[in-house]
Write a protein that holds these residues in place. Structure first.
Motif, short mmCIF file in Angstrom:
data_model
loop_
_atom_site.label_atom_id
_atom_site.label_comp_id
_atom_site.label_asym_id
_atom_site.label_seq_id
_atom_site.Cartn_x
_atom_site.Cartn_y
_atom_site.Cartn_z
N LEU A 186 0.79 -1.23 0.00
CA LEU A 186 0.00 0.00 0.00
C LEU A 186 0.82 1.28 0.00
N PHE A 187 1.98 1.26 0.62
CA PHE A 187 2.76 2.49 0.80
C PHE A 187 3.97 2.58 -0.14
N ALA A 188 3.94 1.85 -1.25
CA ALA A 188 5.08 1.79 -2.16
C ALA A 188 4.89 2.62 -3.42
N GLY A 189 3.84 3.46 -3.47
CA GLY A 189 3.56 4.21 -4.68
C GLY A 189 3.05 3.25 -5.75
N THR A 190 3.52 3.40 -6.97
CA THR A 190 3.09 2.48 -8.03
C THR A 190 3.96 1.22 -8.08
N ARG A 191 5.00 1.19 -7.30
CA ARG A 191 5.83 -0.02 -7.23
C ARG A 191 5.23 -0.94 -6.17
N THR A 192 4.13 -1.52 -6.51
CA THR A 192 3.33 -2.27 -5.54
C THR A 192 3.81 -3.70 -5.31
N ASP A 193 4.88 -4.11 -5.99
CA ASP A 193 5.37 -5.47 -5.85
C ASP A 193 6.56 -5.59 -4.89
N ALA A 194 6.97 -4.49 -4.28
CA ALA A 194 8.14 -4.50 -3.40
C ALA A 194 7.80 -3.85 -2.07
N LYS A 195 8.29 -4.44 -0.99
CA LYS A 195 8.12 -3.82 0.32
C LYS A 195 8.76 -2.44 0.28
N PRO A 196 8.04 -1.41 0.68
CA PRO A 196 8.59 -0.06 0.56
C PRO A 196 9.65 0.30 1.58
N VAL A 197 9.68 -0.39 2.72
CA VAL A 197 10.63 -0.05 3.77
C VAL A 197 11.61 -1.19 3.98
N ASP A 198 12.89 -0.85 3.87
CA ASP A 198 13.97 -1.80 4.12
C ASP A 198 14.97 -1.12 5.07
N GLN A 199 15.00 -1.58 6.29
CA GLN A 199 15.87 -0.96 7.30
C GLN A 199 17.34 -1.07 6.95
N GLY A 249 18.69 -0.02 4.46
CA GLY A 249 19.08 1.21 3.79
C GLY A 249 19.28 2.40 4.72
N LEU A 250 19.08 2.19 6.02
CA LEU A 250 19.27 3.28 6.98
C LEU A 250 20.75 3.57 7.16
N PRO A 251 21.10 4.82 7.46
CA PRO A 251 22.51 5.18 7.59
C PRO A 251 23.17 4.53 8.82
N ALA A 299 9.94 9.80 11.96
CA ALA A 299 9.70 8.78 12.99
C ALA A 299 10.78 7.70 12.93
N ILE A 300 11.06 7.24 11.72
CA ILE A 300 12.07 6.19 11.54
C ILE A 300 13.44 6.71 11.96
N ARG A 301 13.77 7.94 11.58
CA ARG A 301 15.07 8.52 11.93
C ARG A 301 15.22 8.67 13.44
N ALA A 302 14.18 9.17 14.11
CA ALA A 302 14.26 9.37 15.57
C ALA A 302 14.52 8.05 16.29
N MET A 303 13.85 7.02 15.87
CA MET A 303 14.02 5.71 16.52
C MET A 303 15.38 5.11 16.17
N HIS A 304 15.75 5.20 14.89
CA HIS A 304 16.99 4.58 14.45
C HIS A 304 18.21 5.24 15.08
N MET A 305 18.16 6.57 15.28
CA MET A 305 19.34 7.23 15.86
C MET A 305 19.58 6.76 17.30
N SER A 347 16.40 8.67 4.62
CA SER A 347 15.55 8.32 3.47
C SER A 347 15.99 7.08 2.70
N GLY A 348 17.17 6.57 2.94
CA GLY A 348 17.65 5.39 2.22
C GLY A 348 16.84 4.13 2.47
N TYR A 349 15.97 4.13 3.45
CA TYR A 349 15.14 2.96 3.75
C TYR A 349 14.07 2.73 2.69
N TYR A 350 13.71 3.76 1.94
CA TYR A 350 12.54 3.68 1.04
C TYR A 350 12.90 3.04 -0.29
N VAL A 351 12.15 1.98 -0.64
CA VAL A 351 12.42 1.21 -1.85
C VAL A 351 11.35 1.43 -2.91
#
Length: 188
Positions: free
Chosen positions: A81-94, A96-98, A145-151, A111-115
């Motif tokens: 649902l949250f991948a835009g038109t790329r609906t065949d891939a999980k949009p979040v991959d941790q 890719g986080l710094p 939210a992701i950045r705050a938790m990941h840091m 932002s590197g988490y977004y696929v």
């Protein structure tokens, strides 16, 4: 007349499908808002009493981050649902986080988490009416939210500067996620 009826029936079917997707997105974003609010309380507790080691902040941060990741990676009817038109891939991959953050952080640092992609979905709701709908997992509120938790996960344990920065970013995320929820509601 028959052709008009078939088109109208198809529009109704498409609109119901989109409404189901938006309802799922709205539910997930509402849950993310609750998790972000819970995280703010957790950070405040860690800062107020210097008891972040007792609260196991990196562990709790990772747990909340995993929950948000799962909500953003929701799949419905064979599409993410949250991948835009790329609906065949999980949009979040941790993955890719710094590896590190410089404090103060900037929007987009994580932002590197977004696929997924940046294209929003659309539906032909009627003969002369197309609706663009949905949000992607790279919306600023989600990234914050992701950045705050990941840091806190990767930062020095019990570091007040990191916790203060996470609190600043999570406050922004609360506003951002609230705006995202409103955006989805307006699309519905």
């Amino acid at each position: 007349m028959e052709s008009s009826h078939v088109r109208t029936t198809q529009f109704i079917s498409n609109n119901k499908l989109v409404d189901q997707r938006l309802q799922s997105m709205e539910t997930n974003v509402s849950q993310i808002f609750d998790l972000v609010s819970q995280y703010k309380t957790l950070i405040i507790n860690a800062l107020n009493s210097d008891n972040s080691s007792d609260l196991a902040m990196p562990v709790q941060s990772q747990s909340l981050l995993d929950q948000i990741t799962a909500l953003l990676n929701t799949e419905q009817d064979g599409r993410y649902l949250f991948a835009g038109t790329r609906t065949d891939a999980k949009p979040v991959d941790q993955a890719g986080l710094p590896a590190t953050y410089t404090i103060p952080t900037s929007d987009g640092d994580a932002s590197g988490y977004y696929v997924g992609d940046a294209t929003k979905l659309s539906v032909q709701a009627d003969d002369n009416f197309t609706v663009t709908y949905g949000v992607t997992a790279d919306e600023t509120g989600f990234e914050q939210a992701i950045r705050a938790m990941h840091m806190v996960v990767i930062g020095p344990p019990n570091d007040r500067a990191t916790l203060n920065e996470a609190l600043r970013v999570i406050n922004q995320a609360i506003d951002g996620v609230s705006n995202i929820r409103t955006q989805i509601g307006a699309s519905r």
